[in-house]
Design an enzyme around this catalytic site. Structure first.
Site, PDB file in Angstrom:
ATOM      1  N   GLU A 200     -32.750  37.447 -65.826  1.00  0.00           N
ATOM      2  CA  GLU A 200     -31.138  37.496 -66.214  1.00  0.00           C
ATOM      3  C   GLU A 200     -31.085  36.135 -67.095  1.00  0.00           C
ATOM      4  O   GLU A 200     -30.668  35.120 -66.403  1.00  0.00           O
ATOM      5  CB  GLU A 200     -30.522  37.335 -64.968  1.00  0.00           C
ATOM      6  CG  GLU A 200     -30.451  38.785 -64.267  1.00  0.00           C
ATOM      7  CD  GLU A 200     -29.381  38.897 -63.263  1.00  0.00           C
ATOM      8  OE1 GLU A 200     -29.207  40.090 -63.259  1.00  0.00           O
ATOM      9  OE2 GLU A 200     -28.976  38.153 -62.514  1.00  0.00           O
ATOM     10  N   GLU A 395     -32.864  46.906 -63.040  1.00  0.00           N
ATOM     11  CA  GLU A 395     -31.693  46.767 -61.771  1.00  0.00           C
ATOM     12  C   GLU A 395     -30.602  47.569 -62.069  1.00  0.00           C
ATOM     13  O   GLU A 395     -29.766  47.461 -63.019  1.00  0.00           O
ATOM     14  CB  GLU A 395     -31.364  45.073 -61.893  1.00  0.00           C
ATOM     15  CG  GLU A 395     -32.623  44.342 -61.017  1.00  0.00           C
ATOM     16  CD  GLU A 395     -32.062  42.983 -60.795  1.00  0.00           C
ATOM     17  OE1 GLU A 395     -30.712  42.664 -60.472  1.00  0.00           O
ATOM     18  OE2 GLU A 395     -32.825  42.018 -61.072  1.00  0.00           O
TER      19      GLU A 395
END
Ligand code: BGP
Length: 498
Positions: A200, A395
């Site tokens: 991220e 994810e």
């Protein structure tokens, strides 16, 4: 354009060799935070806070130097520092890999903790015990025909760098990180094909400490936005160096980036809402644009100029970024959000450490995250159009309170969540998107990143532990375990209820 074709008639499909699997991160699952010489990481000092609304992500994530010192004095195994315990994967990984293999996993996403190899980051040589652990882990995966998908930086930065370097603000972090990544490619290049650099990578603005070791009070007199951009620049350069290193040291490997894909829709057709949504979507892509195109987009340079932000970048950096572009594009996807010019009086929802106006068409999870499977399809199409390279969803999933009864959890809500998301993924593939694989988050229950709770569960496998750390840590299959195993066995063709 035929509306029926787009909305109802496209049939999901999955290619042969699609990499079905699951995702974990070392700092949330391994535990053993000080075993075998491992140094503390930023994760080991973040805590679940009392008397705070667990849905208040910003509040639960704020950290000061005093908080860090208090954490270091905490020696009890039980308590609020859940990431120190994880789900005890460090000791139980073979059992977990057997469960993954039983579900038919083709791949498992894990991360390497920098602090197991280099406890304070500054050491010249890695710790033998750490090097050995990950070799054993990757070998055990290979023995079970599970392809390792490995993140090199998943919110696990050595804590020592917070004090010695002021986190990623310091340019010297590039060298330290690439010393670590070089060891990873030399040691594991024969076992690992799929790598990811920064988890991220866009998240630095949401949680500067967890992502980059930045503590606000260490930057008195400096504008925090500028500090974040500078630290992000160092991470982007370090990622590009790592990509080039990997191509040289572990040829045949593929390097990906990892973006928190948070799609923003305009709330209304008012042009202002369109412009605002466009803007926030563009911001979401800043870091991944640099990873993919090897240069900053023009809009951000203009923005820095307007805001008086100076990011120190050298000519050599520019060359490094150009050379070290990624081979595939990975992302997490949990929710979509909406943008509007008029936020007043509108109902709000939370997000992945964000919050915003509620989309009236969507349901939310128990943590107030909006559930939007079609947003995942939308994102896949958008990302593929933008980057024109293979994608990987690394994810996705639903955090929920599970009720453990009679040795299992009847998690029909999780099955429903995955059914709807997998359907939309299959439609995006049928629509021409090149997708390598899908790894649902927290496939074995682990500690939540944002709230440090064990009770926010994502897994197909239940782990007997509570938020304080009590429990046997024994593993049990949830209903979704068998369901997902069948999805994999049929390559996504059978998504029916059990
Ligand atoms: C992503 C992180 C993961 C993770 C997941 C779910 O942002 O990459 O580490 O945990 O979100 O979030 P949470 O654990 O806060 O529910």
């Amino acid at each position: 354009m035929n509306a029926k074709d787009v909305l109802t008639e496209l049939k999901p499909e999955f290619p042969r060799g699609f990499l079905w699997g699951g995702a974990l991160a070392a700092n949330q699952c391994e535990g053993a935070w000080d075993a075998d010489g491992k140094g503390p990481s930023v994760a080991d000092v973040t805590r679940r806070k009392e008397n705070i609304d667990p849905k208040d992500y910003k509040g639960s994530h704020a950290i000061s130097l005093a908080d860090i010192h208090a954490a270091l004095e905490w020696t009890d195994e039980l308590g609020p520092y859940g990431k120190r315990r994880g789900n005890k994967f460090y000791e139980r990984y073979l059992e977990d890999l057997d469960l993954c293999a039983e579900m038919g996993f083709k791949t498992l996403r894990v991360s390497i903790q920098w602090t197991r190899l280099f406890p304070e980051a500054e050491e010249k040589q890695p710790l033998e015990a750490g090097v050995r652990f990950y070799r054993q882990l990757f070998e055990a995966m290979r023995e079970r025909s599970i392809e390792p998908l490995v993140t090199l930086h998943h919110y696990e930065q050595p804590l020592a760098t917070v004090f010695n370097r002021r986190g990623w603000y310091d340019r010297g972090m590039i060298e330290l990180f690439n010393r670590f990544t070089e060891v990873c490619f030399r040691e594991y290049g024969d076992l690992v094909t799929y790598w990811l650099t920064f988890n991220e990578v866009d998240s630095i603005f949401r949680h500067p400490f967890t992502t980059a070791g930045l503590v606000e009070e260490q930057f008195e007199g400096l504008d925090m936005e500028q500090v974040c951009y500078q630290a992000l620049h160092h991470q982007l350069v370090a990622a590009a160096v790592a990509t080039t290193q990997m191509h040289e040291l572990a040829p045949g490997g593929r390097m990906g980036c990892m973006l928190t894909k948070t799609l923003h829709y305009p709330l209304t057709s008012h042009p202002d809402d369109q412009l605002l949504a466009q803007r926030v979507n563009r911001e979401n892509h800043l870091a991944s644009d640099v990873h993919a195109f090897g240069e900053y987009p023009g809009w951000v340079l203009k923005e820095w100029e307007r805001k008086g932000i100076t990011v120190e970048r050298t000519d050599a950096d520019a060359a490094v970024l150009k050379e070290g572009v990624i081979d595939y594009f990975s992302f997490s996807y949990y929710m979509s959000m909406v943008s509007t010019r008029d936020e007043a009086d509108k109902e709000k929802v939370s997000g992945n450490l964000t919050s915003g106006v509620k989309n009236p068409y969507l349901d939310v999870t128990e943590w107030n995250w909006q559930i939007d499977p079609e947003g995942l399809r939308f994102s896949l199409i958008d990302l593929y159009d933008r980057y024109r390279m293979p994608l990987f969803i690394v994810e996705n999933g639903i955090g929920a309170i599970d009720e453990f009864k009679d040795g299992t959890v009847v998690d029909d809500y999780r099955i429903a969540y995955f059914r709807s998301h997998i359907t939309e993924i299959g439609k995006a593939i049928a629509d021409g998107v090149d997708l390598l694989g899908y790894t649902p988050w927290g496939c074995i229950d682990l500690v939540s990143m944002s709230t440090c709770q064990m009770s926010k569960r994502y897994g197909f496998v239940y782990v007997d532990a509570d938020d304080e750390g009590h429990g046997t840590y024994d593993r049990s299959k949830k209903k979704s375990f068998d369901w997902y195993a069948r999805v994999i066995a049929t390559n996504g063709a059978n998504l029916e209820d059990l």
